[in-house]
Write a protein that holds these residues in place. Structure first.
Motif, PDB file in Angstrom:
ATOM      1  N   ALA A  64      -5.452   0.432  -6.039  1.00 50.75           N
ATOM      2  CA  ALA A  64      -6.869   0.056  -6.015  1.00 50.75           C
ATOM      3  C   ALA A  64      -7.030  -1.454  -6.007  1.00 50.75           C
ATOM      4  O   ALA A  64      -7.901  -1.999  -5.304  1.00 50.75           O
ATOM      5  CB  ALA A  64      -7.588   0.660  -7.218  1.00 50.75           C
ATOM      6  N   ALA A  65      -6.159  -2.144  -6.761  1.00 55.50           N
ATOM      7  CA  ALA A  65      -6.251  -3.606  -6.823  1.00 55.50           C
ATOM      8  C   ALA A  65      -5.958  -4.223  -5.457  1.00 55.50           C
ATOM      9  O   ALA A  65      -6.684  -5.096  -4.971  1.00 55.50           O
ATOM     10  CB  ALA A  65      -5.279  -4.146  -7.869  1.00 55.50           C
ATOM     11  N   ILE A  66      -4.886  -3.738  -4.808  1.00 59.75           N
ATOM     12  CA  ILE A  66      -4.533  -4.271  -3.487  1.00 59.75           C
ATOM     13  C   ILE A  66      -5.642  -3.962  -2.486  1.00 59.75           C
ATOM     14  O   ILE A  66      -6.021  -4.791  -1.657  1.00 59.75           O
ATOM     15  CB  ILE A  66      -3.201  -3.662  -3.013  1.00 59.75           C
ATOM     16  CG1 ILE A  66      -2.083  -4.065  -3.955  1.00 59.75           C
ATOM     17  CG2 ILE A  66      -2.877  -4.101  -1.604  1.00 59.75           C
ATOM     18  CD1 ILE A  66      -0.834  -3.263  -3.755  1.00 59.75           C
ATOM     19  N   SER A  67      -6.157  -2.748  -2.600  1.00 58.24           N
ATOM     20  CA  SER A  67      -7.214  -2.327  -1.690  1.00 58.24           C
ATOM     21  C   SER A  67      -8.438  -3.220  -1.831  1.00 58.24           C
ATOM     22  O   SER A  67      -9.006  -3.696  -0.842  1.00 58.24           O
ATOM     23  CB  SER A  67      -7.567  -0.867  -1.981  1.00 58.24           C
ATOM     24  OG  SER A  67      -8.399  -0.356  -0.997  1.00 58.24           O
ATOM     25  N   LEU A  68      -8.829  -3.481  -3.064  1.00 56.04           N
ATOM     26  CA  LEU A  68      -9.979  -4.360  -3.316  1.00 56.04           C
ATOM     27  C   LEU A  68      -9.757  -5.750  -2.736  1.00 56.04           C
ATOM     28  O   LEU A  68     -10.635  -6.313  -2.084  1.00 56.04           O
ATOM     29  CB  LEU A  68     -10.196  -4.491  -4.830  1.00 56.04           C
ATOM     30  CG  LEU A  68     -11.274  -3.630  -5.455  1.00 56.04           C
ATOM     31  CD1 LEU A  68     -11.341  -3.889  -6.948  1.00 56.04           C
ATOM     32  CD2 LEU A  68     -12.621  -3.942  -4.820  1.00 56.04           C
ATOM     33  N   LEU A  69      -8.553  -6.259  -2.958  1.00 54.65           N
ATOM     34  CA  LEU A  69      -8.231  -7.605  -2.478  1.00 54.65           C
ATOM     35  C   LEU A  69      -8.355  -7.668  -0.957  1.00 54.65           C
ATOM     36  O   LEU A  69      -8.996  -8.569  -0.403  1.00 54.65           O
ATOM     37  CB  LEU A  69      -6.804  -7.961  -2.923  1.00 54.65           C
ATOM     38  CG  LEU A  69      -6.354  -9.385  -2.609  1.00 54.65           C
ATOM     39  CD1 LEU A  69      -7.076 -10.360  -3.515  1.00 54.65           C
ATOM     40  CD2 LEU A  69      -4.847  -9.529  -2.768  1.00 54.65           C
ATOM     41  N   LEU A  70      -7.751  -6.691  -0.273  1.00 56.51           N
ATOM     42  CA  LEU A  70      -7.768  -6.701   1.201  1.00 56.51           C
ATOM     43  C   LEU A  70      -9.189  -6.547   1.733  1.00 56.51           C
ATOM     44  O   LEU A  70      -9.592  -7.239   2.666  1.00 56.51           O
ATOM     45  CB  LEU A  70      -6.880  -5.578   1.736  1.00 56.51           C
ATOM     46  CG  LEU A  70      -5.400  -5.920   1.880  1.00 56.51           C
ATOM     47  CD1 LEU A  70      -4.601  -4.677   2.225  1.00 56.51           C
ATOM     48  CD2 LEU A  70      -5.193  -6.976   2.945  1.00 56.51           C
ATOM     49  N   VAL A  71      -9.941  -5.625   1.118  1.00 57.48           N
ATOM     50  CA  VAL A  71     -11.303  -5.375   1.595  1.00 57.48           C
ATOM     51  C   VAL A  71     -12.180  -6.609   1.377  1.00 57.48           C
ATOM     52  O   VAL A  71     -13.029  -6.946   2.198  1.00 57.48           O
ATOM     53  CB  VAL A  71     -11.889  -4.135   0.888  1.00 57.48           C
ATOM     54  CG1 VAL A  71     -13.381  -4.022   1.140  1.00 57.48           C
ATOM     55  CG2 VAL A  71     -11.188  -2.880   1.376  1.00 57.48           C
TER      56      VAL A  71
ATOM     57  N   LEU B 171       0.842  -1.205   0.000  1.00 55.73           N
ATOM     58  CA  LEU B 171       0.000   0.000   0.000  1.00 55.73           C
ATOM     59  C   LEU B 171       0.870   1.246   0.000  1.00 55.73           C
ATOM     60  O   LEU B 171       0.611   2.220  -0.713  1.00 55.73           O
ATOM     61  CB  LEU B 171      -0.895   0.017   1.234  1.00 55.73           C
ATOM     62  CG  LEU B 171      -2.032  -0.991   1.276  1.00 55.73           C
ATOM     63  CD1 LEU B 171      -2.665  -0.985   2.649  1.00 55.73           C
ATOM     64  CD2 LEU B 171      -3.051  -0.639   0.223  1.00 55.73           C
ATOM     65  N   LEU B 172       1.924   1.202   0.824  1.00 60.72           N
ATOM     66  CA  LEU B 172       2.807   2.362   0.944  1.00 60.72           C
ATOM     67  C   LEU B 172       3.549   2.602  -0.374  1.00 60.72           C
ATOM     68  O   LEU B 172       3.648   3.736  -0.850  1.00 60.72           O
ATOM     69  CB  LEU B 172       3.802   2.104   2.083  1.00 60.72           C
ATOM     70  CG  LEU B 172       4.633   3.286   2.522  1.00 60.72           C
ATOM     71  CD1 LEU B 172       3.725   4.356   3.102  1.00 60.72           C
ATOM     72  CD2 LEU B 172       5.655   2.860   3.552  1.00 60.72           C
ATOM     73  N   ILE B 173       4.036   1.518  -0.981  1.00 59.65           N
ATOM     74  CA  ILE B 173       4.798   1.652  -2.224  1.00 59.65           C
ATOM     75  C   ILE B 173       3.937   2.300  -3.308  1.00 59.65           C
ATOM     76  O   ILE B 173       4.319   3.299  -3.928  1.00 59.65           O
ATOM     77  CB  ILE B 173       5.298   0.273  -2.708  1.00 59.65           C
ATOM     78  CG1 ILE B 173       6.342  -0.271  -1.731  1.00 59.65           C
ATOM     79  CG2 ILE B 173       5.876   0.366  -4.120  1.00 59.65           C
ATOM     80  CD1 ILE B 173       6.772  -1.683  -2.035  1.00 59.65           C
TER      81      ILE B 173
END
Lengths: 216, 163
Positions: free
Chosen positions: A193-200, A173-175
């Protein structure tokens, strides 16, 4: 299932309000932003170049502040047992926790970013990209917070441990969040956005499983 | 039904198994109704007033506030309605947890040591509440190591099943 979601979210946001949890991330972010120029010197160009990344680190750490309050006190008070008896699943509880956690720290953090950006002399377009990144990234930070809180609930010194658990997971997320601060960095925003979607999407399932395992 | 037996025999574990909170090693428990549970933890927000904390659950249970007020009256909690939960004593918290069960529309009550921490008068009003619930077609499973003021149709003594 849904009949419990709204009361749960309302209760958690109310608890964040009355417990002062709402102000903690905001004050933390502004404190970091006001201390940073003292540490690196009042060079406006340097501050403008590095301040955005600094605010991302501050936002990340601010999201970790209330982790200990998220799951463990409710588990100890028997709240979850009472909800489960009513046929509300662990996953629904985790989903409500995640939504409420985001609502009680995401938007306040994004508002606090405005004065913080002024302190660090960020220019307008960087600020817009920072706010856009935070809007996409803070739900993932909330998800990460609930996930680590569920994993460490019931452990001693859970606070320190949850920091150690969550920070490596927050590195992507930071990167991409800090990477999206530069001009023409739409790809970084998409990765964020992709990482965020995955985590959520994963957190309600994973945190629910952790809560179930913690009970048995 | 009353579950009796000495401390540590597994009364609370049986109640939690009936709720589905812990899995059964052998056999299955089939429950076709959502029960109302009162155990040793009150599950009320410490900073909220007693009535607000109980209203949160009444809201989830779909119980009207009037029903909750009647249940609080029954357990002599009405004078404490505005006090924050953290100020309440153990017995008062226990009464609050029982009031939540009394207010809930659940047909089956699961009570884990409902008499613990209650004084004589509260115990009597709990007995009266249990009588009313049983008379209106409800079922009660109560785990208790001492006699409760209610005529249980069955008693299961777990000490007969001690390993």
């Amino acid at each position: 299932m849904m009949r419990a979601l709204l009361p749960l979210i309302r209760r958690d946001i109310g608890a964040a309000w009355s417990g002062g949890g709402l102000w903690l991330p905001v004050i933390f972010l502004i404190l970091v932003a006001s201390l940073y120029p003292f540490a690196v010197g009042p060079d406006a160009r340097l501050l403008g170049q590095t301040g955005g990344g600094m605010l991302w680190i501050a936002a990340l750490l601010a999201a970790l502040l209330p982790i200990e309050r998220l799951i463990a006190p409710d588990a100890q008070a028997g709240m979850f047992d009472q909800l489960l008896v009513r046929g509300i699943s662990d996953e629904t509880i985790a989903l409500a926790k995640m939504l409420a956690h985001w609502l009680s720290f995401g938007p306040p953090l994004m508002i606090a970013t405005l004065p913080a950006a002024a302190l660090l002399k960020l220019d307008g377009s960087t600020l817009i990209r920072l706010e856009l990144g935070l809007a996409i990234g803070t739900p993932a930070l909330a998800a990460l917070g609930v996930l680590t809180a569920a994993l460490t609930a019931g452990l001693r010194s859970a606070g320190a441990l949850s920091g150690l658990l969550a920070l490596p997971l927050a590195v992507p997320l930071l990167i991409f969040g800090a990477g999206a601060l530069h001009e023409g960095s739409g790809a970084a925003l998409k990765f964020l956005a992709a990482i965020s979607l995955l985590l959520v999407a994963l957190t309600p399932i994973a945190a629910g499983a952790a809560m179930r395992a913690g009970r048995e | 039904m009353r579950i009796s037996g000495p401390n540590g025999i597994g009364k609370s574990s049986l109640i939690r198994q009936i709720c589905g909170l812990i899995p059964c090693n052998e056999g299955t428990i089939i429950l076709d109704t959502a029960p109302a549970l009162a155990d040793e933890r009150a599950a009320l927000d410490p900073d909220k007033s007693l009535r607000a904390a109980l209203l949160f659950w009444a809201d989830i249970d779909g119980a009207p506030p009037a029903r909750l007020d009647a249940a609080m009256e029954r357990m002599a909690l009405s004078p404490l309605a505005d006090l924050p939960v953290r100020m309440l004593s153990t017995g008062q918290r226990k009464r609050a947890a029982l009031a939540r069960v009394i207010a809930s529309p659940a047909k089956l009550w699961l009570l884990d040591e409902p008499g613990n921490g209650l004084d004589g008068a509260s115990l009597a009003s709990l007995g009266a509440a249990m009588d009313t619930h049983a008379a209106s077609g409800g079922a009660i499973i109560a785990a208790s190591h001492f006699d409760l003021p209610h005529a249980f149709s069955e008693t299961l003594d777990l000490s007969e099943y001690a390993p």
